[in-house]
Design an enzyme around this catalytic site. Sequence first.
Site, PDB file in Angstrom:
ATOM      1  CD  GLU A 134      -3.367  -2.167   7.593  1.00 35.72           C
ATOM      2  OE1 GLU A 134      -2.251  -2.481   6.782  1.00 35.72           O
ATOM      3  OE2 GLU A 134      -3.731  -0.887   7.293  1.00 35.72           O
ATOM      4  N   GLY A 186       2.736   2.672  10.848  1.00 37.20           N
ATOM      5  CA  GLY A 186       3.675   3.600  10.625  1.00 37.20           C
ATOM      6  C   GLY A 186       4.444   4.149  11.889  1.00 37.20           C
ATOM      7  CG  ASN A 214      -1.644   1.260   1.337  1.00 39.65           C
ATOM      8  OD1 ASN A 214      -1.905   2.134   0.362  1.00 39.65           O
ATOM      9  ND2 ASN A 214      -2.548   1.295   2.280  1.00 39.65           N
ATOM     10  CD1 TRP A 215       3.892   1.239  -2.686  1.00 40.60           C
ATOM     11  CD2 TRP A 215       3.323   2.049  -4.629  1.00 40.60           C
ATOM     12  NE1 TRP A 215       4.834   0.594  -3.541  1.00 40.60           N
ATOM     13  CE2 TRP A 215       4.488   1.005  -4.871  1.00 40.60           C
ATOM     14  CE3 TRP A 215       2.855   2.437  -6.029  1.00 40.60           C
ATOM     15  CZ2 TRP A 215       4.914   0.315  -5.798  1.00 40.60           C
ATOM     16  CZ3 TRP A 215       3.471   2.138  -6.931  1.00 40.60           C
ATOM     17  CH2 TRP A 215       4.597   1.016  -7.022  1.00 40.60           C
ATOM     18  CE  LYS A 216      -0.100   3.431   4.588  1.00 40.37           C
ATOM     19  NZ  LYS A 216      -0.145   3.471   6.114  1.00 40.37           N
ATOM     20  CB  SER A 227       5.267  -1.694  12.008  1.00 43.46           C
ATOM     21  OG  SER A 227       5.131  -0.125  12.238  1.00 43.46           O
ATOM     22  CG  HIS A 255      -5.889   2.152   5.214  1.00 39.70           C
ATOM     23  ND1 HIS A 255      -5.385   3.177   6.159  1.00 39.70           N
ATOM     24  CD2 HIS A 255      -4.656   1.366   5.015  1.00 39.70           C
ATOM     25  CE1 HIS A 255      -3.918   2.551   6.490  1.00 39.70           C
ATOM     26  NE2 HIS A 255      -3.556   1.609   5.778  1.00 39.70           N
ATOM     27  CD  GLU A 310      -2.523   5.896   6.473  1.00 39.08           C
ATOM     28  OE1 GLU A 310      -2.714   5.832   5.384  1.00 39.08           O
ATOM     29  OE2 GLU A 310      -1.771   5.142   6.972  1.00 39.08           O
ATOM     30  N   GLY A 319       2.993  -0.887   4.126  1.00 45.61           N
ATOM     31  CA  GLY A 319       3.314   0.716   4.010  1.00 45.61           C
ATOM     32  C   GLY A 319       4.387   0.801   3.663  1.00 45.61           C
ATOM     33  N   GLY A 320       4.934   1.651   4.726  1.00 41.38           N
ATOM     34  CA  GLY A 320       6.434   2.210   4.550  1.00 41.38           C
ATOM     35  C   GLY A 320       7.525   1.218   4.059  1.00 41.38           C
TER      36      GLY A 320
HETATM   37  P1  13P Z   1       3.311   0.651   7.641  1.00 41.30           P
HETATM   38  O1  13P Z   1       3.773  -0.576   7.095  1.00 41.30           O
HETATM   39  O2  13P Z   1       3.720   1.950   7.133  1.00 41.30           O
HETATM   40  O3  13P Z   1       3.050   0.719   9.122  1.00 41.30           O
HETATM   41  O4  13P Z   1       1.598   0.792   7.310  1.00 41.30           O
HETATM   42  C1  13P Z   1       0.615  -0.126   7.143  1.00 41.30           C
HETATM   43  C2  13P Z   1      -0.457   0.121   6.610  1.00 41.30           C
HETATM   44  O5  13P Z   1      -1.191   0.986   6.799  1.00 41.30           O
HETATM   45  C3  13P Z   1      -0.689  -0.757   5.119  1.00 41.30           C
HETATM   46  O6  13P Z   1      -2.062  -0.204   4.899  1.00 41.30           O
END
Ligand code: 13P
Length: 250
Positions: free
Chosen positions: A168, A174, A11-13, A212, A96, A98, A233-234
Site C-alpha cells: 500500500e 485515499g 478495510n472499512w477503517k 485507491s 497499516h 495509518e 478502503g473507500g
Molecule cells: P483507499 O482504497 O481508500 O485508497 O484505502 C486503501 C487502504 O488504505 C486500504 O487499507
Amino acid sequence: MPDRTPYIAANWKMNKTVAEAAEFVDALLPRIAATQCDVVLCPSFIALNEVVERRRGTAVRVAAQNMHEAESGAFTGEISAAMLVELDVEAVVLGHSERRQYFGETDEALARKVPAALAAGLEPILCVGESAEARAGGETETVLERQLQADLAGVEPADLAGVVIAYEPIWAIGTGATATPEQAQDACAFIRDVVGMRGAAADRIRILYGGSVKAANAAELLSKPDVDGALVGGAALDPEEFAGIVEAAG
Ligand code: 13P
C-alpha cells in the site's frame, strides 16, 4: 504459474456502525454468491461479531484491523488475538500506514504482532508501503525491504506462506492517485523476491495491492502476475462498488 486464489479485502477503517455493517453484509452477499475469490471484510472491533454472524454459512471471511501482541494484561484499550479468535475472526490487518503514522505502530511491535497472530491461528495481513518522498527519492525498494525484514523477523520461513502481504503506497491511499498496474506489479514482484530470500514458499504467498482501488481500475491491476488481490478502503464502503471489485478478480 502457481494457483493463488485471488484475495479481495474491504478495510472499512473507522467507518460503519454495527447497523451499517449489517446492512452492508446483507447487500453484499447476494452480489458475490458465485465468486471463487477469498473475500474478507475488516470492520471495526465492535462490528466484528455482527459481521461474523451474518456471513455464517458463506465463504466470506472476517478480519480485525489491529490487535495487541500480548496474550492478556494491563493494556487499556487493546484487543488480544484470543479475543478475536473467540469471535471466529479469521485474520487481522497489521501495520497499516495509518496505524504507523497516527498511532506510533513500530516495526518492533509488528515483529511481535505477526508471529503472535500466526500462533493464535489468525492470518496476518501485513501492510507495507513507501511515502511519496521515498518514491521520489528512488527509495521504494529500500523501504519495502526494511519493513519486510523487520516485520517478518520473528516468522519461521515455513510459516511465511500463511502471511498475506499488502503493498500500500502511502501516496495512493485515499488520494485517487492509484499506482499504475506496472508500479503495483514491480513492487509486488519485489516483495515476493524479498520473502523468497527469507526462505518462504514465495510462489504461494498472496500479495495484494492497496491504494485507491475501485471497480473501474481493479481488473487491470489484478491482471498483473504478482498482484494477487486488493486491499480496498473507500470503494469498499459501498456493497455495489465492492462487489464490482470482487467480480473483476474473477
Ligand atoms: P483507499 O482504497 O481508500 O485508497 O484505502 C486503501 C487502504 O488504505 C486500504 O487499507
